[in-house]
Design a protein around this motif. Structure first.
Motif, PDB file in Angstrom:
ATOM      1  N   LEU A  57      -9.733   4.234   2.490  1.00 21.65           N
ATOM      2  CA  LEU A  57      -8.312   4.581   2.508  1.00 21.65           C
ATOM      3  C   LEU A  57      -7.546   3.738   3.524  1.00 21.65           C
ATOM      4  O   LEU A  57      -6.430   3.288   3.249  1.00 21.65           O
ATOM      5  N   ARG A  58      -8.154   3.490   4.666  1.00 18.66           N
ATOM      6  CA  ARG A  58      -7.497   2.640   5.668  1.00 18.66           C
ATOM      7  C   ARG A  58      -7.321   1.223   5.141  1.00 18.66           C
ATOM      8  O   ARG A  58      -6.309   0.580   5.405  1.00 18.66           O
ATOM      9  N   SER A  59      -8.322   0.713   4.403  1.00 23.58           N
ATOM     10  CA  SER A  59      -8.217  -0.643   3.854  1.00 23.58           C
ATOM     11  C   SER A  59      -7.097  -0.737   2.830  1.00 23.58           C
ATOM     12  O   SER A  59      -6.554  -1.808   2.594  1.00 23.58           O
ATOM     13  N   LEU A  60      -6.747   0.393   2.219  1.00 27.53           N
ATOM     14  CA  LEU A  60      -5.624   0.448   1.269  1.00 27.53           C
ATOM     15  C   LEU A  60      -4.304   0.747   1.985  1.00 27.53           C
ATOM     16  O   LEU A  60      -3.276   0.891   1.330  1.00 27.53           O
ATOM     17  N   HIS A  61      -4.364   0.873   3.295  1.00 29.78           N
ATOM     18  CA  HIS A  61      -3.213   1.253   4.123  1.00 29.78           C
ATOM     19  C   HIS A  61      -2.717   2.649   3.741  1.00 29.78           C
ATOM     20  O   HIS A  61      -1.514   2.925   3.729  1.00 29.78           O
ATOM     21  N   LEU A  62      -3.674   3.524   3.434  1.00 28.61           N
ATOM     22  CA  LEU A  62      -3.363   4.906   3.070  1.00 28.61           C
ATOM     23  C   LEU A  62      -4.196   5.880   3.903  1.00 28.61           C
ATOM     24  O   LEU A  62      -4.591   6.946   3.428  1.00 28.61           O
ATOM     25  N   GLY A  63      -4.452   5.514   5.125  1.00 26.22           N
ATOM     26  CA  GLY A  63      -5.272   6.331   6.018  1.00 26.22           C
ATOM     27  C   GLY A  63      -4.700   7.711   6.284  1.00 26.22           C
ATOM     28  O   GLY A  63      -5.434   8.625   6.653  1.00 26.22           O
ATOM     29  N   GLN A  64      -3.409   7.885   6.052  1.00 28.64           N
ATOM     30  CA  GLN A  64      -2.788   9.190   6.295  1.00 28.64           C
ATOM     31  C   GLN A  64      -3.338  10.271   5.362  1.00 28.64           C
ATOM     32  O   GLN A  64      -3.200  11.458   5.626  1.00 28.64           O
ATOM     33  N   TYR A  65      -3.996   9.867   4.268  1.00 32.60           N
ATOM     34  CA  TYR A  65      -4.550  10.841   3.318  1.00 32.60           C
ATOM     35  C   TYR A  65      -6.034  11.142   3.567  1.00 32.60           C
ATOM     36  O   TYR A  65      -6.619  11.957   2.856  1.00 32.60           O
ATOM     37  N   GLY A  83      -8.199  11.543 -10.279  1.00 32.99           N
ATOM     38  CA  GLY A  83      -7.157  11.324 -11.281  1.00 32.99           C
ATOM     39  C   GLY A  83      -5.848  11.906 -10.788  1.00 32.99           C
ATOM     40  O   GLY A  83      -5.751  12.384  -9.650  1.00 32.99           O
ATOM     41  N   ASP A  84      -4.852  11.913 -11.643  1.00 31.23           N
ATOM     42  CA  ASP A  84      -3.529  12.433 -11.262  1.00 31.23           C
ATOM     43  C   ASP A  84      -3.555  13.875 -10.741  1.00 31.23           C
ATOM     44  O   ASP A  84      -2.944  14.151  -9.706  1.00 31.23           O
ATOM     45  N   PRO A  85      -4.278  14.808 -11.420  1.00 30.74           N
ATOM     46  CA  PRO A  85      -4.294  16.181 -10.905  1.00 30.74           C
ATOM     47  C   PRO A  85      -4.917  16.272  -9.508  1.00 30.74           C
ATOM     48  O   PRO A  85      -4.465  17.065  -8.675  1.00 30.74           O
ATOM     49  N   ASP A  86      -5.922  15.423  -9.267  1.00 29.16           N
ATOM     50  CA  ASP A  86      -6.570  15.422  -7.945  1.00 29.16           C
ATOM     51  C   ASP A  86      -5.600  14.930  -6.876  1.00 29.16           C
ATOM     52  O   ASP A  86      -5.556  15.472  -5.769  1.00 29.16           O
ATOM     53  N   LEU A  87      -4.842  13.898  -7.215  1.00 31.01           N
ATOM     54  CA  LEU A  87      -3.880  13.367  -6.252  1.00 31.01           C
ATOM     55  C   LEU A  87      -2.808  14.404  -5.927  1.00 31.01           C
ATOM     56  O   LEU A  87      -2.340  14.479  -4.791  1.00 31.01           O
ATOM     57  N   ASP A  88      -2.445  15.222  -6.922  1.00 33.87           N
ATOM     58  CA  ASP A  88      -1.505  16.318  -6.661  1.00 33.87           C
ATOM     59  C   ASP A  88      -2.104  17.294  -5.655  1.00 33.87           C
ATOM     60  O   ASP A  88      -1.445  17.703  -4.696  1.00 33.87           O
ATOM     61  N   ALA A  89      -3.376  17.662  -5.877  1.00 31.84           N
ATOM     62  CA  ALA A  89      -4.046  18.622  -4.990  1.00 31.84           C
ATOM     63  C   ALA A  89      -4.229  18.062  -3.585  1.00 31.84           C
ATOM     64  O   ALA A  89      -4.129  18.790  -2.597  1.00 31.84           O
ATOM     65  N   ILE A  90      -4.468  16.769  -3.501  1.00 27.78           N
ATOM     66  CA  ILE A  90      -4.674  16.125  -2.195  1.00 27.78           C
ATOM     67  C   ILE A  90      -3.345  15.966  -1.456  1.00 27.78           C
ATOM     68  O   ILE A  90      -3.300  15.939  -0.236  1.00 27.78           O
ATOM     69  N   GLY A  91      -2.247  15.906  -2.219  1.00 24.35           N
ATOM     70  CA  GLY A  91      -0.935  15.772  -1.597  1.00 24.35           C
ATOM     71  C   GLY A  91      -0.388  14.362  -1.615  1.00 24.35           C
ATOM     72  O   GLY A  91       0.458  14.003  -0.796  1.00 24.35           O
ATOM     73  N   ASN A 117       3.794  10.159  -3.353  1.00 18.60           N
ATOM     74  CA  ASN A 117       4.504   8.881  -3.382  1.00 18.60           C
ATOM     75  C   ASN A 117       3.970   8.043  -4.553  1.00 18.60           C
ATOM     76  O   ASN A 117       2.774   7.751  -4.610  1.00 18.60           O
ATOM     77  N   PRO A 118       4.831   7.657  -5.508  1.00 18.62           N
ATOM     78  CA  PRO A 118       4.378   6.913  -6.689  1.00 18.62           C
ATOM     79  C   PRO A 118       3.655   5.604  -6.356  1.00 18.62           C
ATOM     80  O   PRO A 118       2.670   5.258  -7.003  1.00 18.62           O
ATOM     81  N   ALA A 119       4.128   4.895  -5.347  1.00 16.62           N
ATOM     82  CA  ALA A 119       3.470   3.630  -4.965  1.00 16.62           C
ATOM     83  C   ALA A 119       2.066   3.900  -4.429  1.00 16.62           C
ATOM     84  O   ALA A 119       1.121   3.160  -4.746  1.00 16.62           O
ATOM     85  N   HIS A 120       1.915   4.958  -3.641  1.00 11.74           N
ATOM     86  CA  HIS A 120       0.602   5.316  -3.096  1.00 11.74           C
ATOM     87  C   HIS A 120      -0.341   5.760  -4.219  1.00 11.74           C
ATOM     88  O   HIS A 120      -1.511   5.399  -4.230  1.00 11.74           O
ATOM     89  N   ARG A 121       0.185   6.528  -5.142  1.00  7.47           N
ATOM     90  CA  ARG A 121      -0.620   6.993  -6.287  1.00  7.47           C
ATOM     91  C   ARG A 121      -1.120   5.796  -7.095  1.00  7.47           C
ATOM     92  O   ARG A 121      -2.297   5.720  -7.442  1.00  7.47           O
ATOM     93  N   ASN A 122      -0.207   4.864  -7.369  1.00  8.38           N
ATOM     94  CA  ASN A 122      -0.597   3.680  -8.141  1.00  8.38           C
ATOM     95  C   ASN A 122      -1.664   2.861  -7.425  1.00  8.38           C
ATOM     96  O   ASN A 122      -2.622   2.401  -8.038  1.00  8.38           O
ATOM     97  N   ARG A 123      -1.489   2.683  -6.116  1.00 10.32           N
ATOM     98  CA  ARG A 123      -2.465   1.919  -5.335  1.00 10.32           C
ATOM     99  C   ARG A 123      -3.826   2.601  -5.364  1.00 10.32           C
ATOM    100  O   ARG A 123      -4.859   1.954  -5.542  1.00 10.32           O
ATOM    101  N   LEU A 124      -3.832   3.917  -5.194  1.00 11.87           N
ATOM    102  CA  LEU A 124      -5.093   4.672  -5.230  1.00 11.87           C
ATOM    103  C   LEU A 124      -5.745   4.626  -6.606  1.00 11.87           C
ATOM    104  O   LEU A 124      -6.948   4.381  -6.721  1.00 11.87           O
ATOM    105  N   LEU A 125      -4.966   4.848  -7.650  1.00 12.93           N
ATOM    106  CA  LEU A 125      -5.530   4.850  -8.999  1.00 12.93           C
ATOM    107  C   LEU A 125      -6.060   3.466  -9.382  1.00 12.93           C
ATOM    108  O   LEU A 125      -7.094   3.357 -10.043  1.00 12.93           O
TER     109      LEU A 125
END
Length: 140
Positions: free
Chosen positions: A11-19, A38-46, A49-57
Motif C-alpha cells: 500500500l505504501r508503494s502505491l502511495h496509499l499507506g493511509q489504508y 473488489g469494489d464491495p471490499d473497498l467500500d468496507a475498507i473505507g 476516493n475514485p482515484a485511489h480505488r482505481n489505483r488499488l483495483l
C-alpha cells in the motif's frame, strides 16, 4: 502500523499507506488474500476516493496476473534504490510495457540476439594464452 507486513509495504508503494490499518483490520493481511479485493471490499475498507480505488483495483489485477512475486521484487528493488540514493528527487517510474519496449529496442539497436546461442560474446584466445590460463588454474 507495522512496516514489516507485505500488505502495508504494498500500500505504501502505491502511495496509499493511509489504508493500511483498515486493510489489516478487515483481514487483508496477505497478498494472496488481497488478490480477492473488489469494489464491495473497498467500500468496507473505507476507500471511497475514485482515484485511489482505481489505483488499488489496477494493482490487484496485476497481483492476479503476475502473482505476488512481482510485488516482492518491486518492493525489494525500490527499497534498495532508496537506500543507495542520497538525493531528494523522486524516482522516475516507467510503466512495465513501456520499459519492455525500450529494452527490446535497445537490444535490437545493439545487435544483441538473445534467441541465438551463445548468449555472451565468445573470447578467442591464442594457444599461449590458453596454456597460461590452464597452468594457473584460471577459468574463462
Amino acid at each position: 502500523m507495522s512496516s514489516g507486513n507485505i500488505v502495508v509495504e504494498w500500500l505504501r508503494s502505491l502511495h496509499l499507506g493511509q489504508y493500511a490499518e483498515s486493510f489489516i483490520d478487515n483481514g487483508y493481511d496477505d497478498l494472496e488474500i488481497c488478490k480477492q479485493v473488489g469494489d464491495p471490499d473497498l467500500d468496507a475498507i473505507g476507500v471511497f476516493n475514485p482515484a485511489h480505488r482505481n489505483r488499488l483495483l489496477q494493482s490487484v489485477r496485476t497481483l492476479r496476473e503476475e502473482g505476488a512475486a512481482s510485488v516482492y521484487f518491486t518492493l525489494e528493488e525500490t527499497a534498495a534504490v532508496h537506500e543507495e540514493c542520497q538525493c531528494d528527487t523522486e524516482l522516475v517510474r516507467i510503466p512495465r510495457l513501456q520499459l519492455k519496449l525500450l529494452l527490446k529496442e535497445k537490444v535490437a539497436q545493439d545487435g544483441i540476439r538473445l534467441s541465438n546461442q551463445p548468449y555472451s560474446t565468445k573470447v578467442s584466445l591464442r594457444p599461449s594464452e590458453t596454456k597460461f590460463l590452464m597452468y594457473n588454474n584460471l577459468c574463462l
